[in-house]
Design an enzyme around this catalytic site. Structure first.
Site, PDB file in Angstrom:
ATOM      1  CG  ASN A  23      -1.890   1.184   1.201  1.00  0.00           C
ATOM      2  OD1 ASN A  23      -1.495   2.326   1.348  1.00  0.00           O
ATOM      3  ND2 ASN A  23      -3.167   0.885   1.008  1.00  0.00           N
ATOM      4  CB  SER A  46      -6.125   1.516  -4.165  1.00  0.00           C
ATOM      5  OG  SER A  46      -6.383   2.880  -3.968  1.00  0.00           O
ATOM      6  CD  GLU A  47      -5.869   3.856   1.390  1.00  0.00           C
ATOM      7  OE1 GLU A  47      -5.085   3.208   0.664  1.00  0.00           O
ATOM      8  OE2 GLU A  47      -5.569   4.947   1.909  1.00  0.00           O
ATOM      9  CG  ASN A  48     -10.085   3.576  -3.621  1.00  0.00           C
ATOM     10  OD1 ASN A  48      -8.957   3.110  -3.592  1.00  0.00           O
ATOM     11  ND2 ASN A  48     -10.630   4.050  -4.726  1.00  0.00           N
ATOM     12  CB  SER A  88     -10.305  -2.261   1.367  1.00  0.00           C
ATOM     13  OG  SER A  88      -9.071  -1.687   1.037  1.00  0.00           O
TER      14      SER A  88
END
Lengths: 219, 233, 233, 219
Positions: A23, A46-48, A88
């Protein structure tokens, strides 16, 4: 000579292990992706809600429904997958993401990091940073060694509100590569080309550990 | 017969009253319930608590509802793209509760899943931990966090069917599925509404049980915050 | 390069050692890792703790590993279809930990998601609550339950790709996705293995990050426990 | 005359509300699905991961990958959806399933239910029963009024290990329809055709509340 942002990104790219899930925070960390050697395969999270971030799209392929955590339009790669925010962060919290690279305002000699809030200024929020620093097994900080006003960002204790405690493993600055020791202290691993140990000492407010000859970074 | 299909956004939000607690899906401006936000601007409902990862920008998304002073409190992880937001916050006109993004996602998921509390390491040792129970498991410290629920959840999907099943597209999924489950009444606006039976049951992201109202939205703008492109040569 | 693809079940399970903790996907005989179970029968590994919703039947699924006395302990919600199981249990040769099905599913999900404990109402006031912390939230009593993790998770999917992404079919999904996330090493056997890029990213149930080894299984029997049909006329 | 299993199922079918999501246990509860009036639309949930259970498949459509919680082969309906076990119990625990109908060995006058374990006999496990009874807003029990050995199954307190406390709202037996009162006690609502109040009194060991005339069930 102190490294520029691209130099820092290039040096961090050397830390990336083949086959890892990573990340990247906003800023210098995002640049790291550009300098990972061709024979190293990594998957960017990607944390979304995306695993396998590709390059920015060509103009005609821009899709409002496909962005990264920095809200930039991106593409997917073969093998990409999509998921919701809860999944996520399950990935992040569960230790499945091997490496987090992020920026910082301050790092303390026991590995605390401050990067979300400056008292007196508008607080925008921590986003996913607190989850990332509390969870990843390996956290590398990319930042300038000193603030714009010339003060060291490598401190005995953070002066700003912290984002996470005892979590930073390594720091790559414009001047040096340093390891945060389990017992505390910044162990100097490498110097930027042409930067002396004394310059680094002068720029480091926290405990700096210098053992033997300190090699120059190879970039 | 179960009839979840309604005429549009105006009908969908007409019983949302002052001081309601809302959840609004989306990450940045991606996957936000554009039609429902427009309808809320028209009803003029006030004193809203909005649970949403972000707060829109000045002239789009929740930012529009901030301009009209309809929002009393935001519960978000990051609110940085909005000057009017900053003005109201500094003037004390707006309450803000900032929550780590993963904790926010999981608290909403817990709200839908009937889990009143859980433990997470995010925020331990920081000011986020203030007033919260700390407990150690397997040598690591965790905070206890409680569920979040809402009177209404407003979600945006790509495709939906008349049974309330939803499929999202790309990263527009984000917070929408958890919010759909955590709303007492969940309103889904979709780009394409199809008869039950047309979606593959194996590809559904949000089962219809969570959705009470559904309609096909109109005129999606889908604004982009950071248009980044790769130049041709 | 990331290479998750292995030759088959024998290679997949060869480093599973005595006394390992395993998770095995499936509900009844639906969605079970048939190939990996067959391979474990061949290695003869012993003293296994098996976390699985059920324990198979006498001559299929985990039942086969019970016959060969490879299982020391079962952690399940229902184990009723297996005479050999009953014999070993009554003879004290087998330990069994019975857990409410929803609690089992959530404990496994928590294991993968890094949530060491959560609260659930299931089992409050019953013998399942013995020794567990009880806490009241919003006027209702809940038990604190802790995560479950495993040395190896053995899951079965319909389609998979070389990046480890998985798609399940029908109700064969069941416990497989949570177990895939809760194994230190997750082994996926799939009916069809395709190159990365052939599965639609929006339809993937288990993202590849959770899967360390993947192979295309052979000779799936997919036995049916209760073949119920509607007669024609 | 006491009802048979089909009679119990038919009477319970009258309790089903249009538009509701329902989980049916194994045995008599499963039969209820056959007697829901045509103008009532409900969605049946199966805790192994299916919303919208259809009829059993024709022989040529049998699919080993599509079963219900009783491990029987089933079909899907238009609007069905599939999900994993964690999501399935999130639905149940989160109160999204409106009604659970299940069998019982014993019910106590304060609504406790015992249906998973008989001391001295092989314990097969509780499956999803403990989650269902701890979560559903409305729980109806379908059972015989007395055990095979002639003992009442409606008790002051359960003698068997319980599955959940204070959760049963209504009971439909071969003899009667009864409501479990919030303050305790079985309130007699209806008698099976030709069954007297005295017969029901005799068959009920727990506190029976009889107020006014008790009508016969209409089936």
């Amino acid at each position: 000579m102190a490294l520029d942002k691209i130099g820092i990104a290039k040096r961090i790219a050397q830390e990336v292990k083949d086959g890892s899930y990573i990340n990247l925070g906003i800023g210098i960390p995002t640049l790291v992706a550009n300098y990972i050697p061709d024979d190293i395969e990594v998957v960017l999270q990607s944390e979304n809600g995306l695993l396998g971030i590709g390059r920015f799209p060509y103009e005609e392929h821009v899709d409002a429904d496909l962005i990264n955590a920095g809200k930039q339009t991106v593409t997917m790669l073969p093998g990409s997958s999509l998921f919701n925010s809860s999944e996520s962060f399950a990935m992040i919290r569960g230790g499945h993401v091997h490496l987090t690279i992020l920026g910082a305002m301050e790092v303390s000699e026991n590995g605390d990091i401050a990067n979300w809030k400056i008292p007196g200024k508008m607080v925008k929020g921590m986003g996913g940073a607190m989850d990332l620093v509390a969870s990843a097994e390996n956290i590398i900080v990319a930042m300038q060694h000193k603030s714009r006003s010339g003060e060291s960002k490598l401190l005995k204790e953070c002066s700003l509100p912290i984002t996470g405690i005892k979590c930073v493993k390594k720091i790559v600055t414009d001047l040096a590569v340093l390891e945060v020791m389990p017992e505390g202290g910044f162990k100097l691993l490498e110097r930027a080309p042409g930067v002396s140990v004394d310059e680094i000492k002068e720029a480091t407010a926290g405990k700096l550990i210098v053992e033997g000859d300190i090699p120059e970074m190879k970039i | 017969m179960i009839n979840k299909v309604i005429s549009g956004a105006d009908e969908a939000v007409k019983d949302i009253k002052d001081d309601a607690v809302l959840m609004l899906g989306g990450f940045g401006l991606c996957g936000i319930p554009e039609n429902c936000i427009s309808a809320l601007l028209k009803t003029g409902v006030k004193g809203l608590t909005c649970i949403s990862n972000n707060a829109g920008v000045d002239d789009f998304g929740i930012g529009l509802m901030l301009k009209t002073r309809q929002v009393k409190k935001m519960i978000s992880s990051y609110v940085g793209e909005n000057a009017e937001f900053e003005r109201q916050l500094l003037a004390g006109e707006l309450e803000v509760d900032l929550i780590p993004q993963g904790t926010l996602a999981e608290r909403i998921r817990a709200g839908g899943a009937g889990i009143p509390a859980f433990f997470t390491p995010a925020g331990y040792g920081t000011e986020v931990a203030e007033g919260k129970e700390v407990r150690e498991f397997h040598g690591k410290k965790y905070l206890m966090e409680e569920w979040l629920q809402a009177d209404f959840a407003l979600v945006k999907a790509w495709k939906g069917d008349t049974a309330g099943n939803l499929i999202y597209k790309g990263t527009a999924r984000n917070f929408n599925p958890m919010m759909a489950a955590a709303g007492k009444i969940t309103i889904a606006e979709v780009e394409e509404l199809v008869p039950a039976g047309e979606l593959d049951p194996n590809e559904i992201h949000t089962p219809g049980i969570y959705v009470q109202r559904i309609f096909e939205g109109k005129d999606y703008e889908k604004r982009i915050e950071q248009r980044t492109v790769t130049p041709r040569n």
